[in-house]
Design an enzyme around this catalytic site. Structure first.
Site, PDB file in Angstrom:
ATOM      1  N   VAL A  57       0.827  -1.206   0.000  1.00  0.00           N
ATOM      2  CA  VAL A  57       0.000   0.000   0.000  1.00  0.00           C
ATOM      3  C   VAL A  57       0.858   1.252   0.000  1.00  0.00           C
ATOM      4  CG1 VAL A  57      -1.795   1.278   1.225  1.00  0.00           C
ATOM      5  CG2 VAL A  57      -1.886  -1.212   1.143  1.00  0.00           C
ATOM      6  N   VAL A  92     -11.261   0.066   6.029  1.00  0.00           N
ATOM      7  CA  VAL A  92     -12.413  -0.804   5.778  1.00  0.00           C
ATOM      8  C   VAL A  92     -12.722  -0.830   4.286  1.00  0.00           C
ATOM      9  CG1 VAL A  92     -14.841  -1.263   6.266  1.00  0.00           C
ATOM     10  CG2 VAL A  92     -13.388  -0.257   8.049  1.00  0.00           C
ATOM     11  N   LYS A 119     -13.210  -4.844  10.895  1.00  0.00           N
ATOM     12  CA  LYS A 119     -13.840  -3.851  10.013  1.00  0.00           C
ATOM     13  C   LYS A 119     -15.271  -3.534  10.437  1.00  0.00           C
ATOM     14  CE  LYS A 119     -10.911  -5.378   6.196  1.00  0.00           C
ATOM     15  NZ  LYS A 119     -10.819  -6.204   4.960  1.00  0.00           N
ATOM     16  N   GLY A 175      -5.625  -4.530  -2.176  1.00  0.00           N
ATOM     17  CA  GLY A 175      -4.744  -4.280  -3.303  1.00  0.00           C
ATOM     18  C   GLY A 175      -4.034  -2.943  -3.168  1.00  0.00           C
TER      19      GLY A 175
END
Length: 442
Positions: free
Chosen positions: A14, A132, A205, A302
């Site tokens: 990330v 989230v 989450k 991702g």
């Protein structure tokens, strides 16, 4: 044009995506936001690796103090993962007057209350859109887009790894172990996938979403969590015959002043929108008293999808900094009061149930099970009795077959008592399989 400087801690998947967007789309962001966002420094413990997005040497920090003590850095982006280290980092950042953007759902779910309270004392903003559902803007939607609503229910698919596995099992009839290995080979599951498959990731989450939706702190230790490790393809097939699709669903509901928060494998009607969400995608459904039911869908993980959410928070906080205002704008990052929400006990859950009993293929079994159900006020909606032999048991090697019962809405407490009594009576030869069903009955 006002300038806002950013420091990143953690340069993994990330972090690389955030740096790539900030640098390659710098002019586009400036045009859209009206401010110039500069990536000033990045800290990671090991700069000797090869990174997908390489940085110039002057942007590589070799200690945290290079970011924390730099008065020109306005925002710290925490992308390290874990709990203890990022917690200390956030507290230090707050003390140094730096705003924070994070994707760390575990930290916010388990220690968020302390962090947000400290941040509010100092007038520090915390952005956590990326914590989230990756690139899905669910946090901002709850805080802003749905601000006119009392949230009655929020539920969805919040983990792409488990959704990929269950999709493959449903479509191809494969067992859990083989699909998990494929997910790991494809990079959809970690080498250690425990937090995904045991439901903890989704539970973190939904804890954040429930806190945000219901204006208080959800104690993570009170959230019911059950994973997909024990899911059998047989139950997926039998559920399909009843008109259901199996998903790992995270659920938060408000009723009678209590918040019900749970994560577990769930049968949904096959025509339900979430039943159509396949592969590694996430989806969240929100039911508000004014807007009704809405659905948010997209990539939940991702590099670039998650980085997109991180950058949206950077821009949002950056605009506030550039305006030169502090407490005149909203500095609290959560729509909550400093109070703990009252959580519904697991025994007080009310839903429908799919139960698979493994029983000898003899007459009278269904009558015995029905008698126990009647004792605990459990109404049967449908029954499947299969001739398929699962195994042989007992001295006489009796055939053992599945007996599936779908109930009407019942209490968890009564269901568990009934299962215990049925098993104590030796009606079954194996542990009963229980899967909850979210199917609103009129």
């Amino acid at each position: 044009m006002k300038e806002v400087n950013v420091g990143i801690v953690g340069y993994g998947v990330v972090g690389n995506g955030v740096a790539k967007i900030l640098e390659e789309k710098n002019d586009l962001l400036a045009k859209k936001a009206g401010i110039r966002i500069n990536l000033k420094k990045v800290f990671t413990r090991n700069w000797n690796k090869t990174f997908p997005y390489p940085l110039s040497e002057e942007k590589k920090a070799h200690s945290l103090d290079e970011l924390l003590q730099d008065k020109d850095i306005h925002i710290i982006v925490e992308l390290t993962g874990g709990i203890d280290f990022p917690y200390d980092l956030m507290i230090k950042s707050i003390k140094n007057g730096k705003h924070i953007v994070t994707a760390n759902k575990a930290l916010l779910a388990e220690k968020g209350k302390d962090i947000f309270i400290e941040a509010e004392k100092k007038g520090i903003r915390i952005g956590f859109e990326a914590a989230v559902a990756g690139g899905i803007p669910i946090i901002r939607s709850l805080r802003e887009g749905l601000i006119a609503n009392k949230i009655q229910k929020i539920y969805g698919i919040l983990n792409g790894t488990t959704n990929f596995i269950l999709t493959k099992m449903f479509r191809e009839g494969r067992d859990f172990g083989s699909v998990l290995k494929e997910a790991q080979d494809l990079g959809y599951a970690e080498a250690d996938p425990t937090l995904d498959i045991n439901g903890t990731d989704a539970a973190h989450k939904i804890t954040i979403l429930a806190s945000l939706s219901y204006g208080g702190f959800v104690d993570f230790s009170g959230v019911y969590v059950e994973g997909i490790e024990n899911i059998n393809s047989l139950d997926i097939d039998l559920g399909r015959e009843l008109g259901y699709t199996l998903k790992l669903i995270a659920i938060a509901k408000l009723h009678n002043g209590e918040v019900e928060v749970r994560v577990h494998p769930t049968f949904l009607p096959s025509e339900h929108p979430l039943s159509k969400v396949d592969g590694v995608y996430n989806a969240v459904m929100v039911e508000g008293d004014s807007v009704g039911e809405t659905m948010f869908y997209g990539k939940g993980a991702g590099s670039l999808p998650t980085a997109s959410a991180v950058v949206s928070d950077i821009v949002d906080i950056g605009k506030s900094i550039a305006l030169g205002v502090g407490r005149e704008i909203e500095v609290t990052s959560m729509n909550w009061e400093h109070r703990d929400l009252s959580l519904t006990k697991t025994s007080d859950f009310y839903t429908r149930y799919y139960l698979r009993f493994t029983v000898p293929d003899v007459t009278g079994i269904l009558a015995k099970v029905s008698a126990v159900f009647a004792k605990y006020n459990i109404s049967i909606a449908a029954v499947i009795q299969k001739e398929k032999v699962l195994s042989f048991a007992g001295e006489t090697k009796e055939k053992v077959v599945p007996l599936v019962i779908l109930t009407h809405t019942a209490s968890e407490n009564n269901i568990q008592k009934a299962i215990k009594e049925i098993e104590n009576q030796k009606i079954t030869v194996e542990k009963t399989v229980l899967i909850r069903v979210e199917d609103e009955e009129k």
